[in-house]
Scaffold this active site. Structure first.
Site, PDB file in Angstrom:
ATOM      1  N   GLY A   1       0.814  -1.213   0.000  1.00 43.27           N
ATOM      2  CA  GLY A   1       0.000   0.000   0.000  1.00 43.27           C
ATOM      3  C   GLY A   1       0.843   1.257   0.000  1.00 43.27           C
ATOM      4  O   GLY A   1       0.410   2.314   0.444  1.00 43.27           O
TER       5      GLY A   1
ATOM      6  N   ALA B   1      -1.383  -1.947   3.236  1.00 49.10           N
ATOM      7  CA  ALA B   1      -2.439  -2.207   2.263  1.00 49.10           C
ATOM      8  C   ALA B   1      -3.716  -2.659   2.966  1.00 49.10           C
ATOM      9  O   ALA B   1      -3.717  -3.654   3.686  1.00 49.10           O
ATOM     10  CB  ALA B   1      -1.984  -3.268   1.265  1.00 49.10           C
ATOM     11  N   ALA B   2      -4.807  -1.926   2.755  1.00 50.16           N
ATOM     12  CA  ALA B   2      -6.081  -2.264   3.403  1.00 50.16           C
ATOM     13  C   ALA B   2      -7.185  -1.366   2.868  1.00 50.16           C
ATOM     14  O   ALA B   2      -6.925  -0.253   2.407  1.00 50.16           O
ATOM     15  CB  ALA B   2      -5.992  -2.097   4.920  1.00 50.16           C
TER      16      ALA B   2
ATOM     17  N   TYR C   1     -15.116  -2.950   9.511  1.00 50.22           N
ATOM     18  CA  TYR C   1     -13.731  -2.516   9.392  1.00 50.22           C
ATOM     19  C   TYR C   1     -12.954  -2.813  10.672  1.00 50.22           C
ATOM     20  O   TYR C   1     -11.832  -3.357  10.635  1.00 50.22           O
ATOM     21  CB  TYR C   1     -13.675  -1.024   9.067  1.00 50.22           C
ATOM     22  CG  TYR C   1     -12.297  -0.427   9.138  1.00 50.22           C
ATOM     23  CD1 TYR C   1     -11.270  -0.878   8.316  1.00 50.22           C
ATOM     24  CD2 TYR C   1     -12.008   0.609  10.023  1.00 50.22           C
ATOM     25  CE1 TYR C   1     -10.001  -0.334   8.375  1.00 50.22           C
ATOM     26  CE2 TYR C   1     -10.742   1.165  10.094  1.00 50.22           C
ATOM     27  CZ  TYR C   1      -9.741   0.695   9.268  1.00 50.22           C
ATOM     28  OH  TYR C   1      -8.479   1.238   9.336  1.00 50.22           O
TER      29      TYR C   1
END
Length: 352
Positions: free
Chosen positions: A7, A74-75, A177
Protein backbone atom coordinates in the site's frame (compact mmCIF):
# COMPACT_ATOMS: atom_id res chain seq x y z
CA UNK A 1 17.34 -1.92 5.64
CA UNK A 2 15.36 -3.06 2.59
CA UNK A 3 11.66 -2.64 3.49
CA UNK A 4 8.61 -3.80 1.55
CA UNK A 5 5.82 -1.22 1.99
CA UNK A 6 2.48 -2.69 0.96
CA UNK A 7 0.00 0.00 0.00
CA UNK A 8 3.01 2.26 -0.47
CA UNK A 9 1.27 4.48 -3.04
CA UNK A 10 -1.59 5.34 -0.68
CA UNK A 11 -2.14 8.16 1.80
CA UNK A 12 -0.11 6.90 4.74
CA UNK A 13 2.06 4.48 2.77
CA UNK A 14 3.48 7.17 0.50
CA UNK A 15 4.54 9.24 3.50
CA UNK A 16 6.17 6.15 5.02
CA UNK A 17 8.18 5.65 1.83
CA UNK A 18 9.39 9.25 2.08
CA UNK A 19 10.30 8.83 5.76
CA UNK A 20 12.19 5.58 5.16
CA UNK A 21 14.13 7.03 2.23
CA UNK A 22 15.11 10.07 4.31
CA UNK A 23 16.48 7.72 6.98
CA UNK A 24 18.67 5.82 4.54
CA UNK A 25 16.47 2.75 4.10
CA UNK A 26 15.59 1.12 0.77
CA UNK A 27 11.80 0.96 0.41
CA UNK A 28 10.10 -1.33 -2.09
CA UNK A 29 6.53 -0.33 -2.91
CA UNK A 30 3.82 -2.89 -3.63
CA UNK A 31 0.41 -1.42 -4.44
CA UNK A 32 -2.59 -2.70 -6.40
CA UNK A 33 -3.80 0.84 -7.22
CA UNK A 34 -7.37 -0.34 -6.72
CA UNK A 35 -9.92 1.92 -8.46
CA UNK A 36 -11.76 2.43 -5.16
CA UNK A 37 -8.66 4.19 -3.82
CA UNK A 38 -7.02 5.68 -6.93
CA UNK A 39 -9.07 7.36 -9.66
CA UNK A 40 -5.83 8.12 -11.47
CA UNK A 41 -2.40 6.62 -11.02
CA UNK A 42 -0.45 8.55 -8.35
CA UNK A 43 3.06 9.83 -9.01
CA UNK A 44 5.53 6.97 -9.05
CA UNK A 45 7.38 6.87 -5.73
CA UNK A 46 11.13 7.32 -5.68
CA UNK A 47 11.55 3.65 -4.84
CA UNK A 48 11.40 0.24 -6.47
CA UNK A 49 7.82 -0.17 -7.68
CA UNK A 50 5.71 -3.33 -8.00
CA UNK A 51 2.16 -2.92 -9.31
CA UNK A 52 0.43 -5.92 -7.72
CA UNK A 53 -2.17 -6.97 -5.16
CA UNK A 54 -1.10 -8.19 -1.72
CA UNK A 55 -3.51 -11.11 -2.25
CA UNK A 56 -1.37 -12.31 -5.21
CA UNK A 57 0.97 -14.93 -3.72
CA UNK A 58 3.36 -14.98 -6.67
CA UNK A 59 3.70 -11.20 -6.75
CA UNK A 60 4.24 -10.99 -2.98
CA UNK A 61 6.81 -13.79 -3.08
CA UNK A 62 8.70 -11.89 -5.77
CA UNK A 63 8.47 -8.62 -3.82
CA UNK A 64 9.94 -10.23 -0.69
CA UNK A 65 13.23 -11.19 -2.32
CA UNK A 66 16.08 -9.58 -0.42
CA UNK A 67 13.71 -7.82 1.97
CA UNK A 68 14.62 -7.36 5.66
CA UNK A 69 11.23 -6.17 6.94
CA UNK A 70 7.67 -5.48 5.85
CA UNK A 71 5.57 -2.41 6.61
CA UNK A 72 2.02 -3.58 5.88
CA UNK A 73 -0.30 -0.68 5.02
CA UNK A 74 -2.44 -2.21 2.26
CA UNK A 75 -6.08 -2.26 3.40
CA UNK A 76 -9.58 -0.99 2.83
CA UNK A 77 -10.21 1.74 5.38
CA UNK A 78 -13.11 3.70 6.83
CA UNK A 79 -16.57 2.65 7.89
CA UNK A 80 -17.71 2.16 4.29
CA UNK A 81 -21.23 2.49 2.94
CA UNK A 82 -23.14 -0.43 4.50
CA UNK A 83 -22.79 -4.06 5.54
CA UNK A 84 -22.70 -5.15 1.89
CA UNK A 85 -19.05 -4.04 1.98
CA UNK A 86 -18.21 -6.81 4.47
CA UNK A 87 -16.88 -9.39 1.98
CA UNK A 88 -14.62 -6.80 0.34
CA UNK A 89 -13.22 -5.66 3.70
CA UNK A 90 -12.52 -9.22 4.85
CA UNK A 91 -10.98 -10.19 1.51
CA UNK A 92 -8.72 -7.16 1.21
CA UNK A 93 -7.72 -6.79 4.86
CA UNK A 94 -7.69 -10.29 6.29
CA UNK A 95 -7.13 -12.56 3.29
CA UNK A 96 -4.54 -10.06 2.08
CA UNK A 97 -2.75 -10.11 5.42
CA UNK A 98 -2.86 -13.91 5.63
CA UNK A 99 -1.44 -14.18 2.11
CA UNK A 100 1.37 -11.77 2.95
CA UNK A 101 2.25 -13.53 6.21
CA UNK A 102 2.30 -16.95 4.58
CA UNK A 103 4.70 -15.64 1.93
CA UNK A 104 6.85 -14.03 4.64
CA UNK A 105 7.01 -17.34 6.49
CA UNK A 106 8.14 -19.10 3.33
CA UNK A 107 10.71 -16.40 2.50
CA UNK A 108 11.95 -16.30 6.11
CA UNK A 109 11.30 -12.58 6.46
CA UNK A 110 10.89 -12.18 10.20
CA UNK A 111 10.14 -8.48 10.81
CA UNK A 112 6.70 -6.87 10.45
CA UNK A 113 5.12 -3.51 11.25
CA UNK A 114 1.36 -3.60 10.79
CA UNK A 115 -0.98 -0.66 10.26
CA UNK A 116 -3.38 -1.18 13.14
CA UNK A 117 -6.23 1.06 14.23
CA UNK A 118 -7.84 2.53 17.31
CA UNK A 119 -11.17 1.12 16.07
CA UNK A 120 -10.29 -2.19 17.73
CA UNK A 121 -11.21 -0.65 21.11
CA UNK A 122 -14.78 0.31 20.25
CA UNK A 123 -15.60 3.05 22.74
CA UNK A 124 -12.69 4.59 24.59
CA UNK A 125 -12.03 4.84 28.32
CA UNK A 126 -14.85 6.05 30.58
CA UNK A 127 -15.08 6.66 34.32
CA UNK A 128 -18.18 6.80 36.48
CA UNK A 129 -18.06 8.79 39.72
CA UNK A 130 -19.68 5.84 41.54
CA UNK A 131 -18.24 2.80 39.76
CA UNK A 132 -14.87 3.91 38.43
CA UNK A 133 -13.73 2.63 35.00
CA UNK A 134 -16.65 1.17 33.03
CA UNK A 135 -17.22 -0.14 29.51
CA UNK A 136 -20.48 1.12 28.01
CA UNK A 137 -22.16 -1.00 25.36
CA UNK A 138 -23.11 0.13 21.86
CA UNK A 139 -25.40 3.15 21.74
CA UNK A 140 -28.99 2.39 20.82
CA UNK A 141 -30.90 3.68 17.81
CA UNK A 142 -33.51 5.14 20.15
CA UNK A 143 -30.93 7.16 22.08
CA UNK A 144 -29.15 8.36 18.96
CA UNK A 145 -32.39 9.37 17.25
CA UNK A 146 -33.39 11.31 20.36
CA UNK A 147 -30.05 13.12 20.41
CA UNK A 148 -28.79 11.29 23.50
CA UNK A 149 -25.29 10.80 22.17
CA UNK A 150 -23.30 10.32 25.38
CA UNK A 151 -23.16 6.69 26.55
CA UNK A 152 -24.37 6.33 30.16
CA UNK A 153 -22.84 4.23 32.89
CA UNK A 154 -23.97 0.65 32.18
CA UNK A 155 -24.45 0.06 35.93
CA UNK A 156 -26.22 3.17 37.19
CA UNK A 157 -27.02 5.26 34.13
CA UNK A 158 -24.96 8.23 35.36
CA UNK A 159 -23.01 10.58 33.12
CA UNK A 160 -19.49 9.37 32.30
CA UNK A 161 -16.15 11.15 31.97
CA UNK A 162 -14.12 10.14 28.88
CA UNK A 163 -10.37 9.60 29.21
CA UNK A 164 -7.35 8.23 27.35
CA UNK A 165 -7.35 4.57 26.35
CA UNK A 166 -4.16 2.53 26.69
CA UNK A 167 -3.11 -0.69 25.02
CA UNK A 168 -4.30 -2.86 27.90
CA UNK A 169 -7.92 -1.85 27.31
CA UNK A 170 -10.17 -4.65 26.12
CA UNK A 171 -10.87 -4.80 22.41
CA UNK A 172 -14.45 -4.37 21.28
CA UNK A 173 -14.74 -3.89 17.49
CA UNK A 174 -18.14 -2.47 16.57
CA UNK A 175 -18.18 -2.47 12.77
CA UNK A 176 -16.85 -4.59 9.92
CA UNK A 177 -13.73 -2.52 9.39
CA UNK A 178 -12.88 -2.73 13.09
CA UNK A 179 -13.36 -6.49 13.09
CA UNK A 180 -10.97 -6.90 10.16
CA UNK A 181 -8.32 -4.73 11.81
CA UNK A 182 -8.43 -6.82 14.98
CA UNK A 183 -8.23 -9.99 12.88
CA UNK A 184 -5.10 -8.62 11.23
CA UNK A 185 -3.50 -8.25 14.66
CA UNK A 186 -4.42 -11.81 15.62
CA UNK A 187 -2.97 -13.11 12.34
CA UNK A 188 0.25 -11.15 12.92
CA UNK A 189 0.56 -12.50 16.47
CA UNK A 190 -0.01 -16.07 15.25
CA UNK A 191 2.61 -15.59 12.52
CA UNK A 192 5.14 -14.28 15.04
CA UNK A 193 4.64 -17.26 17.36
CA UNK A 194 4.79 -19.79 14.53
CA UNK A 195 7.88 -18.39 12.81
CA UNK A 196 9.85 -16.69 15.58
CA UNK A 197 9.13 -13.39 13.86
CA UNK A 198 8.74 -9.97 15.43
CA UNK A 199 5.52 -8.08 14.87
CA UNK A 200 4.47 -4.58 15.89
CA UNK A 201 1.00 -3.13 15.37
CA UNK A 202 0.72 0.64 15.38
CA UNK A 203 -2.87 1.44 16.34
CA UNK A 204 -3.36 4.64 14.38
CA UNK A 205 -5.80 7.15 15.74
CA UNK A 206 -7.37 9.73 13.40
CA UNK A 207 -4.65 10.32 10.82
CA UNK A 208 -4.94 13.43 8.65
CA UNK A 209 -2.73 15.46 6.33
CA UNK A 210 -1.66 15.94 2.71
CA UNK A 211 -2.62 13.26 0.17
CA UNK A 212 -5.78 12.19 1.98
CA UNK A 213 -8.34 10.83 -0.51
CA UNK A 214 -11.14 13.05 -1.71
CA UNK A 215 -14.86 12.35 -2.10
CA UNK A 216 -14.96 8.78 -0.85
CA UNK A 217 -16.91 7.01 1.91
CA UNK A 218 -13.78 4.95 2.60
CA UNK A 219 -11.89 7.59 4.56
CA UNK A 220 -11.75 9.42 7.87
CA UNK A 221 -13.78 12.38 9.05
CA UNK A 222 -11.04 14.91 8.28
CA UNK A 223 -11.15 13.79 4.65
CA UNK A 224 -14.94 14.21 4.56
CA UNK A 225 -14.65 17.78 5.86
CA UNK A 226 -11.82 18.72 3.49
CA UNK A 227 -13.69 17.23 0.53
CA UNK A 228 -16.77 19.31 1.34
CA UNK A 229 -14.71 22.47 1.56
CA UNK A 230 -13.04 21.70 -1.77
CA UNK A 231 -16.53 21.55 -3.32
CA UNK A 232 -17.45 24.86 -1.72
CA UNK A 233 -19.82 23.16 0.71
CA UNK A 234 -20.11 23.37 4.48
CA UNK A 235 -18.62 20.40 6.34
CA UNK A 236 -21.45 18.33 7.80
CA UNK A 237 -20.78 17.50 11.44
CA UNK A 238 -22.73 14.50 12.73
CA UNK A 239 -24.23 14.24 16.21
CA UNK A 240 -23.49 17.44 18.13
CA UNK A 241 -19.81 17.71 17.17
CA UNK A 242 -18.62 17.00 20.71
CA UNK A 243 -17.20 13.56 19.86
CA UNK A 244 -13.60 13.41 21.09
CA UNK A 245 -10.85 12.09 18.85
CA UNK A 246 -7.06 12.11 18.70
CA UNK A 247 -6.04 13.68 15.39
CA UNK A 248 -2.45 12.77 14.50
CA UNK A 249 -0.56 14.13 11.50
CA UNK A 250 0.45 11.69 8.78
CA UNK A 251 4.13 12.68 8.95
CA UNK A 252 4.17 11.78 12.64
CA UNK A 253 2.58 8.42 11.80
CA UNK A 254 5.20 7.83 9.10
CA UNK A 255 7.93 8.61 11.63
CA UNK A 256 6.38 6.12 14.07
CA UNK A 257 6.63 3.42 11.40
CA UNK A 258 10.29 4.21 10.80
CA UNK A 259 11.00 4.09 14.56
CA UNK A 260 9.14 0.78 14.93
CA UNK A 261 11.00 -0.78 12.00
CA UNK A 262 14.35 0.22 13.48
CA UNK A 263 13.42 -1.40 16.79
CA UNK A 264 12.26 -4.72 15.32
CA UNK A 265 15.61 -6.48 14.81
CA UNK A 266 16.36 -6.08 18.53
CA UNK A 267 12.92 -7.28 19.59
CA UNK A 268 12.09 -10.61 21.15
CA UNK A 269 11.61 -13.44 18.64
CA UNK A 270 8.02 -14.64 18.46
CA UNK A 271 6.72 -11.44 20.03
CA UNK A 272 3.76 -9.26 19.11
CA UNK A 273 3.48 -5.73 20.52
CA UNK A 274 0.76 -3.11 20.00
CA UNK A 275 1.29 0.64 20.32
CA UNK A 276 -1.26 3.44 20.23
CA UNK A 277 -0.16 6.05 17.72
CA UNK A 278 -1.81 9.37 18.45
CA UNK A 279 -0.93 12.94 19.33
CA UNK A 280 -1.97 12.53 22.96
CA UNK A 281 -4.04 15.73 22.76
CA UNK A 282 -7.78 15.20 22.27
CA UNK A 283 -9.89 17.47 20.09
CA UNK A 284 -13.55 17.25 19.20
CA UNK A 285 -14.81 16.56 15.72
CA UNK A 286 -16.47 19.95 15.84
CA UNK A 287 -13.09 21.56 16.57
CA UNK A 288 -11.55 19.83 13.56
CA UNK A 289 -14.35 21.02 11.29
CA UNK A 290 -14.26 24.60 12.61
CA UNK A 291 -10.46 24.90 12.51
CA UNK A 292 -10.27 23.38 9.04
CA UNK A 293 -13.05 25.57 7.63
CA UNK A 294 -11.48 28.72 9.06
CA UNK A 295 -8.07 27.87 7.60
CA UNK A 296 -9.62 27.03 4.24
CA UNK A 297 -11.71 30.19 4.15
CA UNK A 298 -15.14 28.70 4.84
CA UNK A 299 -17.95 27.91 4.63
CA UNK A 300 -18.56 27.27 8.32
CA UNK A 301 -19.50 23.76 9.47
CA UNK A 302 -23.11 22.64 9.77
CA UNK A 303 -23.95 20.54 12.84
CA UNK A 304 -26.66 18.15 11.62
CA UNK A 305 -27.52 15.82 14.49
CA UNK A 306 -27.21 12.88 12.07
CA UNK A 307 -25.45 9.71 13.17
CA UNK A 308 -23.96 6.51 11.81
CA UNK A 309 -24.47 3.17 13.50
CA UNK A 310 -21.06 1.70 14.25
CA UNK A 311 -19.53 5.07 15.11
CA UNK A 312 -18.31 5.47 18.68
CA UNK A 313 -18.70 8.58 20.81
CA UNK A 314 -15.24 9.16 22.23
CA UNK A 315 -11.90 7.47 21.53
CA UNK A 316 -8.65 9.20 22.44
CA UNK A 317 -5.23 7.69 22.90
CA UNK A 318 -2.51 7.38 25.44
CA UNK A 319 0.61 6.90 23.33
CA UNK A 320 2.90 6.75 26.34
CA UNK A 321 4.06 3.21 25.49
CA UNK A 322 5.29 4.31 22.07
CA UNK A 323 6.98 7.33 23.59
CA UNK A 324 8.66 5.52 26.49
CA UNK A 325 9.63 2.26 24.79
CA UNK A 326 10.60 3.47 21.31
CA UNK A 327 11.31 7.16 21.89
CA UNK A 328 8.76 8.44 19.36
CA UNK A 329 7.39 11.97 19.76
CA UNK A 330 4.73 13.65 17.59
CA UNK A 331 6.02 16.92 16.16
CA UNK A 332 3.12 18.46 14.21
CA UNK A 333 0.88 20.59 16.44
CA UNK A 334 -2.86 20.46 15.72
CA UNK A 335 -3.49 24.02 14.52
CA UNK A 336 -0.40 24.06 12.30
CA UNK A 337 -1.17 20.65 10.85
CA UNK A 338 -4.79 21.54 10.12
CA UNK A 339 -3.76 24.85 8.52
CA UNK A 340 -1.44 22.94 6.18
CA UNK A 341 -4.09 20.33 5.44
CA UNK A 342 -6.64 23.03 4.60
CA UNK A 343 -4.56 24.08 1.59
CA UNK A 344 -3.00 20.73 0.66
CA UNK A 345 -3.91 18.68 -2.37
CA UNK A 346 -6.05 15.58 -1.89
CA UNK A 347 -5.81 12.36 -3.85
CA UNK A 348 -8.61 11.95 -6.38
CA UNK A 349 -10.78 8.85 -6.10
CA UNK A 350 -13.91 7.86 -7.99
CA UNK A 351 -17.09 9.62 -6.92
CA UNK A 352 -19.44 6.84 -5.59
Amino acid sequence: MRVLVTGGAGFIGSHIVTALTARGHEPVVLDALLPSAHAVAPPRPEAEWIHADVRDTDAVTHALRGVDAVCHQAAMVGLGKDFADAPAYVDCNDVGTATLLAAMAEARVRNLVLAGSMVVYGEGRYDCVRHGPVAPGPRTVADLTAGRFEPPCPRCGAELTPGLVDEEARTDPRNVYAATKLAQEHLAAAWARATGGRATALRYHNVYGPRMPRDTPYAGVASFFRSSLARGEAPRVFEDGAQRRDFVHVRDVAAANAVALAALPDGEAGAFRAFNTGSGTPHTIGEMATTLAAAHGGPAPLVTGEYRLGDVRHITASSERLRSELGWRPEVEFSAGVAEFAKAEQRAVPVP
